[in-house]
Design an enzyme around this catalytic site. Structure first.
Site, PDB file in Angstrom:
ATOM      1  N   TYR A   1      10.587  -0.883   6.126  1.00 16.54           N
ATOM      2  CA  TYR A   1       9.628  -1.532   7.031  1.00 16.54           C
ATOM      3  C   TYR A   1      10.097  -1.237   8.448  1.00 16.54           C
ATOM      4  CZ  TYR A   1       7.613  -4.190   3.136  1.00 16.54           C
ATOM      5  OH  TYR A   1       6.964  -4.545   1.976  1.00 16.54           O
TER       6      TYR A   1
ATOM      7  N   LYS B   1       1.820  -9.212  -0.957  1.00 12.53           N
ATOM      8  CA  LYS B   1       1.476 -10.410  -1.725  1.00 12.53           C
ATOM      9  C   LYS B   1       0.078 -10.394  -2.344  1.00 12.53           C
ATOM     10  CE  LYS B   1       5.321 -12.291  -1.216  1.00 12.53           C
ATOM     11  NZ  LYS B   1       6.056 -11.682  -2.305  1.00 12.53           N
TER      12      LYS B   1
ATOM     13  N   HIS C   1      13.254  -2.281  -7.923  1.00 13.81           N
ATOM     14  CA  HIS C   1      13.868  -2.195  -6.609  1.00 13.81           C
ATOM     15  C   HIS C   1      14.660  -3.464  -6.319  1.00 13.81           C
ATOM     16  CE1 HIS C   1      11.833   1.265  -4.259  1.00 13.81           C
ATOM     17  NE2 HIS C   1      11.988   1.602  -5.531  1.00 13.81           N
TER      18      HIS C   1
ATOM     19  N   PRO D   1      -1.131  -7.050   4.186  1.00 16.02           N
ATOM     20  CA  PRO D   1      -0.285  -6.466   3.137  1.00 16.02           C
ATOM     21  C   PRO D   1       1.210  -6.384   3.497  1.00 16.02           C
ATOM     22  CG  PRO D   1      -1.760  -4.825   4.085  1.00 16.02           C
ATOM     23  CD  PRO D   1      -2.129  -6.116   4.678  1.00 16.02           C
TER      24      PRO D   1
ATOM     25  N   TYR E   1      10.015 -12.554  -0.495  1.00 16.37           N
ATOM     26  CA  TYR E   1       9.566 -11.195  -0.820  1.00 16.37           C
ATOM     27  C   TYR E   1       9.503 -10.991  -2.338  1.00 16.37           C
ATOM     28  CZ  TYR E   1       8.820  -6.171  -0.301  1.00 16.37           C
ATOM     29  OH  TYR E   1       8.265  -4.903  -0.348  1.00 16.37           O
TER      30      TYR E   1
HETATM   31  P1  FAS Z   1     -10.546  -6.823  -5.968  1.00 16.36           P
HETATM   32  O1  FAS Z   1     -11.231  -6.738  -4.632  1.00 16.36           O
HETATM   33  O2  FAS Z   1      -9.496  -5.843  -6.328  1.00 16.36           O
HETATM   34  O3  FAS Z   1     -11.648  -6.722  -7.135  1.00 16.36           O
HETATM   35  C1  FAS Z   1     -12.905  -7.378  -7.006  1.00 16.36           C
HETATM   36  C2  FAS Z   1     -13.888  -6.621  -7.879  1.00 16.36           C
HETATM   37  O4  FAS Z   1     -15.134  -7.331  -7.869  1.00 16.36           O
HETATM   38  C3  FAS Z   1     -14.169  -5.221  -7.347  1.00 16.36           C
HETATM   39  O5  FAS Z   1     -14.047  -4.285  -8.389  1.00 16.36           O
HETATM   40  C4  FAS Z   1     -15.613  -5.314  -6.840  1.00 16.36           C
HETATM   41  O6  FAS Z   1     -16.330  -4.106  -7.003  1.00 16.36           O
HETATM   42  C5  FAS Z   1     -16.178  -6.390  -7.741  1.00 16.36           C
HETATM   43  N1  FAS Z   1     -17.357  -7.054  -7.181  1.00 16.36           N
HETATM   44  C6  FAS Z   1     -17.593  -7.406  -5.889  1.00 16.36           C
HETATM   45  N2  FAS Z   1     -18.809  -7.998  -5.778  1.00 16.36           N
HETATM   46  C7  FAS Z   1     -19.346  -8.036  -7.040  1.00 16.36           C
HETATM   47  C8  FAS Z   1     -20.562  -8.503  -7.572  1.00 16.36           C
HETATM   48  N3  FAS Z   1     -21.487  -9.067  -6.794  1.00 16.36           N
HETATM   49  N4  FAS Z   1     -20.785  -8.371  -8.907  1.00 16.36           N
HETATM   50  C9  FAS Z   1     -19.851  -7.809  -9.718  1.00 16.36           C
HETATM   51  N5  FAS Z   1     -18.662  -7.310  -9.263  1.00 16.36           N
HETATM   52  C10 FAS Z   1     -18.425  -7.432  -7.931  1.00 16.36           C
HETATM   53  N6  FAS Z   1      -2.269  -5.887  -1.613  1.00 16.36           N
HETATM   54  C11 FAS Z   1      -0.940  -5.683  -1.638  1.00 16.36           C
HETATM   55  O7  FAS Z   1      -0.212  -6.503  -2.208  1.00 16.36           O
HETATM   56  N7  FAS Z   1      -0.397  -4.567  -1.038  1.00 16.36           N
HETATM   57  C12 FAS Z   1      -1.172  -3.617  -0.425  1.00 16.36           C
HETATM   58  O8  FAS Z   1      -0.680  -2.635   0.098  1.00 16.36           O
HETATM   59  C13 FAS Z   1      -2.571  -3.787  -0.388  1.00 16.36           C
HETATM   60  N8  FAS Z   1      -3.381  -2.842   0.173  1.00 16.36           N
HETATM   61  C14 FAS Z   1      -4.739  -3.049   0.198  1.00 16.36           C
HETATM   62  C15 FAS Z   1      -5.628  -2.094   0.761  1.00 16.36           C
HETATM   63  C16 FAS Z   1      -7.007  -2.316   0.782  1.00 16.36           C
HETATM   64  C17 FAS Z   1      -7.939  -1.289   1.406  1.00 16.36           C
HETATM   65  C18 FAS Z   1      -7.538  -3.502   0.240  1.00 16.36           C
HETATM   66  C19 FAS Z   1      -9.032  -3.785   0.295  1.00 16.36           C
HETATM   67  C20 FAS Z   1      -6.683  -4.446  -0.331  1.00 16.36           C
HETATM   68  C21 FAS Z   1      -5.290  -4.218  -0.372  1.00 16.36           C
HETATM   69  N9  FAS Z   1      -4.407  -5.138  -0.966  1.00 16.36           N
HETATM   70  C22 FAS Z   1      -3.077  -4.952  -1.001  1.00 16.36           C
HETATM   71  C23 FAS Z   1      -4.909  -6.323  -1.555  1.00 16.36           C
HETATM   72  C24 FAS Z   1      -5.430  -5.967  -2.922  1.00 16.36           C
HETATM   73  O9  FAS Z   1      -4.438  -5.343  -3.668  1.00 16.36           O
HETATM   74  C25 FAS Z   1      -5.979  -7.227  -3.524  1.00 16.36           C
HETATM   75  O10 FAS Z   1      -5.083  -8.308  -3.355  1.00 16.36           O
HETATM   76  C26 FAS Z   1      -6.307  -7.081  -4.999  1.00 16.36           C
HETATM   77  O11 FAS Z   1      -7.170  -5.994  -5.161  1.00 16.36           O
HETATM   78  C27 FAS Z   1      -6.947  -8.393  -5.435  1.00 16.36           C
HETATM   79  O12 FAS Z   1      -7.513  -8.204  -6.668  1.00 16.36           O
HETATM   80  P2  FAS Z   1      -8.887  -8.937  -7.052  1.00 16.36           P
HETATM   81  O13 FAS Z   1      -8.803 -10.347  -6.640  1.00 16.36           O
HETATM   82  O14 FAS Z   1      -9.146  -8.575  -8.458  1.00 16.36           O
HETATM   83  O15 FAS Z   1      -9.994  -8.313  -6.073  1.00 16.36           O
HETATM   84  C1  PHB Z   2       2.398  -0.089  -0.915  1.00 21.17           C
HETATM   85  O1  PHB Z   2       3.223   0.631  -1.497  1.00 21.17           O
HETATM   86  O2  PHB Z   2       1.158   0.155  -0.923  1.00 21.17           O
HETATM   87  C2  PHB Z   2       2.885  -1.306  -0.164  1.00 21.17           C
HETATM   88  C3  PHB Z   2       4.193  -1.727  -0.344  1.00 21.17           C
HETATM   89  C4  PHB Z   2       4.640  -2.849   0.349  1.00 21.17           C
HETATM   90  C5  PHB Z   2       3.768  -3.514   1.201  1.00 21.17           C
HETATM   91  C6  PHB Z   2       2.450  -3.097   1.368  1.00 21.17           C
HETATM   92  C7  PHB Z   2       2.006  -1.984   0.672  1.00 21.17           C
HETATM   93  O3  PHB Z   2       4.222  -4.607   1.899  1.00 21.17           O
END
Ligand code: FAS
Ligand code: PHB
Length: 397
Positions: A204, A300, A75, A296, A388
Site C-alpha cells: 500500500y 472489505k 498472506h 476498497p 485487516y
Molecule cells: P455485486 O454488485 O457483486 O452483485 C450484485 C448482482 O446483482 C450483480 O450481478 C448485478 O448484475 C445484479 N443485479 C443488479 N440489479 C439487479 C436486478 N434489478 N435484478 C437482478 N439482478 C440484479 N471489494 C473489495 O473487497 N476489494 C476490491 O478491490 C474491490 N474492487 C471493486 C471494484 C469495483 C469496480 C466494484 C464495483 C466493486 C469492488 N469491490 C471491491 C466491492 C465488490 O467486490 C463488492 O463488495 C462485491 O461485489 C459485493 O458482492 P454483492 O453484494 O454480491 O454485489
Molecule cells: C485487489 O487485489 O483487487 C485488492 C487488494 C487489496 C485491496 C483492494 C483491492 O485493499
C-alpha cells in the site's frame, strides 16, 4: 404469467447471492436465483482480491473451496510504503496466527456458478424488469421477464443481493429506511496484467503524488491501482502512462523490480462509504453491496458481503429447521455491528493513505504523524492488523 413457488427468492448473482444460494442448497432449502446480466458477464467481472478467514471458512462450508485450496495464496503480512520507507505489518504475528488469502472475486464467482450449475439449481440469467412486491406481508413475490415469458415467484422471503444499483433497496418506502453516505473526491484506476507481482506481499503506497496499491491474483498475474481524480477517464491512460505513474509512486527497489506488460483489464472505480439501516424490511433482507459500500482500501467489500450471508443463511436455516425467528429478528443488528466497524477501518485506511487536495498543511502533518505512530508502534500495527484480517463474527441475541 407463469407462477413459480419457492421458499427464498434471491435477487442478484454476485458473491452474496451465489453464496447464499449454495448454503441454502446444502441445507436442502428450495430457492430461485434471478440475475439481470448474462452468466458470462457476471463471471467476467474483475473486482476484489483478498479473502478474510471468515470468507474462506464460509466457502469451505458451502463446499466450493477446492480451487481456493489449490490456487489461493495465504498472506501473513502487508507492506506500507510512506516517505520512501517500507514498513511490513506482520498480520499473523500481531493477530495470534491469522492470515488473509489472495484469491480473486472473479474466481470465487466462477467456483460458485459452477457448483450451482452442477447441482442443477434454478437460476434465471438475463432476467428483465425484475420487481419485488408485498414484502411487508407473509406473501411476498417477485415478477420478472425471461426470454419472451413473464414469471411471478411466490415465496416466503426475498434476499436482496442485487448490489448498490439494484432494485431491492430502491423498493423500500423512504420512511422505512435511513442511509449514510460519504463520496470520496477520487477514484482508483485499476490494471490487471499477466506479469509477476512486484513483491511477495501487497504494497500500500502513500505518496505525495497519490495512493497506489500493488496487489496480485497469482504468481503470474498482478493487479495494480492508482488514485486518480474523479474527473479522470480511463481513455486518458495508455498502459505506458499507467506504468510510468506507478513507478513515480514506488520506492527505488520496487521500481527496479517492477515487471510491466500489456493490460488485460483497465477501469476506474469510484470510492464511497455507504450504509443502509436497517437491513431487514419485513420479508426482504438486504445483503452485501445492496446494503453497504466501502472504499476498497481495507479490502472489505467482498468480505462484508460474505459475513452478511453468514448471518442470513444461518437465520434462514434455523427458521426452516426449527421454526425459530431469532436469527431473522437479529439479522440487521448482527450485520450492522460488523459493517460499521469495517466502514470505519476502510474510511481510516483511505483517509491515511490517499492525498486529499483540500487538506490543509496542518491536517497533512497530523496525518503523517498518525501514520508514523501506527507503523512505529506494536499497538498501532496491531490495530491495523486485526482489522485487516477481519474482526470476528459476533452474534447478538
Ligand atoms: P455485486 O454488485 O457483486 O452483485 C450484485 C448482482 O446483482 C450483480 O450481478 C448485478 O448484475 C445484479 N443485479 C443488479 N440489479 C439487479 C436486478 N434489478 N435484478 C437482478 N439482478 C440484479 N471489494 C473489495 O473487497 N476489494 C476490491 O478491490 C474491490 N474492487 C471493486 C471494484 C469495483 C469496480 C466494484 C464495483 C466493486 C469492488 N469491490 C471491491 C466491492 C465488490 O467486490 C463488492 O463488495 C462485491 O461485489 C459485493 O458482492 P454483492 O453484494 O454480491 O454485489
Ligand atoms: C485487489 O487485489 O483487487 C485488492 C487488494 C487489496 C485491496 C483492494 C483491492 O485493499
Amino acid at each position: 404469467m407463469e407462477i413459480l413457488k419457492t421458499k427464498v427468492a434471491i435477487i442478484g448473482s454476485g458473491p452474496a447471492g451465489l453464496l447464499l444460494g449454495q448454503l441454502l442448497y446444502k441445507a436442502g432449502i428450495d430457492h430461485i436465483l434471478i440475475e439481470q446480466r448474462s452468466a458470462e458477464y457476471v463471471a467476467g467481472r474483475i473486482r476484489a482480491g483478498i479473502l478474510e478467514q471468515v470468507s474462506v471458512d464460509l466457502l469451505e462450508e458451502a463446499g466450493v473451496d477446492a480451487e481456493l485450496k489449490v490456487k489461493g495464496l495465504p498472506h501473513n503480512g502487508i507492506e506500507i510504503l510512506t516517505n520512501g520507507e517500507k514498513y511490513r505489518v506482520d498480520l499473523t504475528k500481531l493477530t495470534g496466527g491469522k492470515q488473509v488469502t489472495v484469491y480473486g472475486q472473479t474466481e470465487v464467482t466462477k467456483d460458485l456458478m459452477l457448483a450451482r450449475t452442477q447441482a442443477g439449481l434454478s437460476s434465471f440469467y438475463e432476467a428483465h424488469n425484475v420487481q419485488i412486491h408485498d414484502f411487508y406481508t407473509d406473501q411476498p413475490s417477485v415478477t420478472f421477464g425471461y426470454k419472451d415469458q413473464k414469471f411471478i415467484i411466490q415465496c416466503d422471503f426475498i434476499a436482496g443481493c442485487d448490489g448498490y444499483h439494484g432494485i431491492c433497496r430502491a423498493s423500500v418506502p423512504k420512511d422505512k429506511i435511513k442511509t449514510f453516505e460519504k463520496v470520496y473526491p477520487f477514484g482508483w484506476l485499476g490494471v490487471l496484467a499477466d506479469v509477476p507481482p512486484v513483491a511477495d506481499e501487497l504494497i500500500y503506497v502513500q505518496s505525495e503524488r497519490g495512493f497506489a496499491l500493488c496487489s496480485m491474483r497469482s504468481n503470474t498475474r498482478s493487479r495494480y491501482y492508482l488514485q486518480v481524480p474523479l474527473t479522470d477517464k480511463v481513455e486518458n491512460w495508455s498502459d505506458e502512462q499507467f506504468w510510468e505513474e506507478l513507478k513515480n509512486r514506488l520506492d527505488p527497489e520496487s521500481r527496479e523490480k517492477l515487471v510491466i506488460g500489456p493490460s488485460i483489464e483497465k477501469s476506474i472505480a469510484p470510492l464511497r462509504s455507504f450504509v443502509t439501516e436497517p437491513m431487514r424490511f419485513g420479508q426482504l433482507f438486504l445483503a452485501g453491496d445492496a446494503a453497504h459500500i466501502v472504499p476498497p482500501t481495507g479490502a472489505k467489500g467482498l468480505n462484508l458481503a460474505a459475513s452478511d450471508i453468514a448471518f442470513l443463511s444461518k437465520a434462514l436455516i434455523e427458521y426452516y429447521q426449527t421454526g425459530s425467528e431469532n436469527g431473522l429478528e437479529h439479522y440487521s443488528e448482527n450485520c450492522l455491528k460488523r459493517v460499521w466497524k469495517a466502514e470505519r477501518f476502510s474510511w481510516w485506511m483511505t483517509h491515511l493513505l490517499h492525498r486529499f487536495e483540500t487538506e490543509t498543511e496542518f491536517e497533512h502533518k497530523i496525518k503523517q504523524a498518525e501514520l508514523s505512530y501506527i507503523l512505529g508502534s506494536e499497538a498501532g500495527q496491531t490495530t491495523l492488523a486485526e482489522n485487516y484480517v477481519g474482526l470476528p463474527l459476533q452474534k447478538a441475541g
